[in-house]
Design an enzyme around this catalytic site. Structure first.
Site, PDB file in Angstrom:
ATOM      1  N   GLY A 154     -63.890 -70.797 -39.978  1.00  0.00           N
ATOM      2  CA  GLY A 154     -62.658 -70.226 -40.493  1.00  0.00           C
ATOM      3  C   GLY A 154     -61.956 -71.198 -41.423  1.00  0.00           C
ATOM      4  O   GLY A 154     -62.563 -72.111 -41.988  1.00  0.00           O
ATOM      5  N   ARG A 155     -60.642 -71.029 -41.579  1.00  0.00           N
ATOM      6  CA  ARG A 155     -59.890 -71.815 -42.554  1.00  0.00           C
ATOM      7  C   ARG A 155     -59.977 -73.315 -42.296  1.00  0.00           C
ATOM      8  O   ARG A 155     -60.172 -74.114 -43.217  1.00  0.00           O
ATOM      9  CB  ARG A 155     -58.430 -71.370 -42.554  1.00  0.00           C
ATOM     10  N   ILE A 156     -59.789 -73.724 -41.039  1.00  0.00           N
ATOM     11  CA  ILE A 156     -59.782 -75.157 -40.735  1.00  0.00           C
ATOM     12  C   ILE A 156     -61.165 -75.754 -40.947  1.00  0.00           C
ATOM     13  O   ILE A 156     -61.316 -76.827 -41.554  1.00  0.00           O
ATOM     14  CB  ILE A 156     -59.278 -75.394 -39.301  1.00  0.00           C
ATOM     15  N   SER A 234     -59.797 -77.493 -31.116  1.00  0.00           N
ATOM     16  CA  SER A 234     -59.483 -76.063 -31.072  1.00  0.00           C
ATOM     17  C   SER A 234     -58.775 -75.670 -29.781  1.00  0.00           C
ATOM     18  O   SER A 234     -57.555 -75.569 -29.752  1.00  0.00           O
ATOM     19  CB  SER A 234     -60.766 -75.247 -31.256  1.00  0.00           C
ATOM     20  N   GLU A 264     -53.084 -79.327 -19.819  1.00  0.00           N
ATOM     21  CA  GLU A 264     -52.339 -80.198 -20.730  1.00  0.00           C
ATOM     22  C   GLU A 264     -50.934 -80.454 -20.197  1.00  0.00           C
ATOM     23  O   GLU A 264     -50.220 -79.507 -19.875  1.00  0.00           O
ATOM     24  CB  GLU A 264     -52.273 -79.564 -22.117  1.00  0.00           C
ATOM     25  N   HIS A 283     -52.980 -83.318 -28.104  1.00  0.00           N
ATOM     26  CA  HIS A 283     -52.805 -82.018 -28.760  1.00  0.00           C
ATOM     27  C   HIS A 283     -51.854 -82.177 -29.950  1.00  0.00           C
ATOM     28  O   HIS A 283     -50.862 -81.458 -30.096  1.00  0.00           O
ATOM     29  CB  HIS A 283     -52.262 -80.971 -27.788  1.00  0.00           C
ATOM     30  N   ALA A 285     -53.174 -82.652 -33.300  1.00  0.00           N
ATOM     31  CA  ALA A 285     -53.866 -82.473 -34.573  1.00  0.00           C
ATOM     32  C   ALA A 285     -53.016 -81.692 -35.566  1.00  0.00           C
ATOM     33  O   ALA A 285     -53.100 -81.913 -36.775  1.00  0.00           O
ATOM     34  CB  ALA A 285     -55.204 -81.772 -34.356  1.00  0.00           C
TER      35      ALA A 285
END
Length: 326
Positions: A154-156, A234, A264, A283, A285
């Site tokens: 996808g985009r990333i 992700s 998390e 988390h 990014a």
């Protein structure tokens, strides 16, 4: 008639004020619930028309307690926290943020990948311990001789491929849902098994769905090349944590970089948190000064557009197309 109500739920570390200001200027009453507790959310949002959702689960049980809600806007590209099938059944709109941090997450994934490939944490520890390059141990491989594999395109992942292409000898990807017509010629399109076996670094870029939950399990990790690396920016649940630890302990995998975790933050005794071959980030990014604002303003803009025109800017569930009924 009173002001329409929108509620931010579980925004975690984000400052919602820029988005709240947009909403107030558009005529909304804005509330914030810094909790994932369904009771607290239901109490604060009992009359809300729209929710702006962090990571709090929005399921049928919660929606039963929120009869006025017609719109759910996530504060992320991912929307697995929302039961989209239930939203569709009830005729609710759901929107996400496909562009808010594409560059930031791709840059983070590339930085984590290069840190692993170049053994930067070990190099840092060597110098801090009084050593030098004669004590470096196993030498890094040259990046131009390695293959970077992307699970999901996808985009990333596409942004990462553009950045990594000049550095790595080969970039390849697997995505059964991507349009072949738009596939860039400089990225090899492979099946999943072929990609796993060919990659020196395997980077995960797929949404969390029932089909992808635990995708990186013991079987997949065993099929990775000996001495290869795993990167996940992700969703934590894409990886079988126990299987990853076993693959690292056995030496089959040389290392991993994780920005996301099944729980998390991870507990103090979580092997993912304590394993010496795993590079960790909290988390983060997606976090930059620019994305901080986008993550609260873009969902507010989705809600405003929906309220004014009947349609959000970036829908992922469109009840007018799905034939859903209220």
């Amino acid at each position: 008639m009173g002001q329409p109500v929108v509620v931010f739920i579980d925004p975690e570390e984000l400052d919602v004020e820029p988005g709240a200001r947009l909403l107030r200027d558009a005529g909304f009453e804005v509330r914030v619930v810094g909790s994932r507790d369904p009771g607290e959310i239901a109490a604060a949002a009992h009359d809300a028309e729209a929710l702006i959702v962090g990571y709090a689960p929005v399921d049928a049980a919660l929606l039963d307690r929120l009869p006025a809600v017609r719109m759910l806007a996530t504060m992320s590209a991912g929307y697995d926290m929302v039961d989209t099938a239930e939203a569709r059944r009830r005729g609710l709109w759901v929107s996400n943020l496909p562009h808010a941090a594409t560059e930031d997450v791709a840059v983070h994934a590339l930085a984590a990948t290069l840190s692993l490939v170049r053994h930067l944490p070990r190099a840092d520890a060597t110098v801090r311990g009084g050593g030098w390059n004669t004590e470096f141990g196993e030498l890094p491989c040259r990046a131009s001789e390695l293959t970077l594999g992307l699970v999901g395109f996808g985009r990333i992942a596409r942004a990462l491929a553009r950045m990594a292409g000049p550095v790595f000898g080969r970039v390849a990807a697997f995505d059964p849902h991507a349009d072949p017509a738009g596939w860039p010629p400089e990225v090899d399109r492979l099946g999943l098994d072929e990609l796993v076996g060919a990659s020196d670094v395997l980077s995960l870029h797929t949404p969390l769905t029932p089909q992808t939950h635990g995708l990186a399990d013991g079987d997949l990790l065993a099929r990775m090349r000996p001495g290869s690396f795993l990167v996940n920016v992700s969703r934590g649940e894409l990886v079988d944590a126990d299987a990853l630890v076993r693959a690292l302990d056995s030496g089959h995998l040389a290392g991993a970089a994780l920005d996301v975790f099944p729980v998390e933050p991870p507990p103090a005794d979580d092997p993912l948190r304590t394993h010496p071959r795993i590079r960790l980030s909290p988390h983060s990014a997606f976090l930059t000064d620019a994305s901080q604002r986008a993550y609260v303003c873009a969902p507010a803009e989705n809600v405003i557009a929906w309220h004014r025109t009947g349609r959000p800017l970036t829908p992922v569930v469109d009840p007018t197309l799905e034939g859903a009924v209220s």
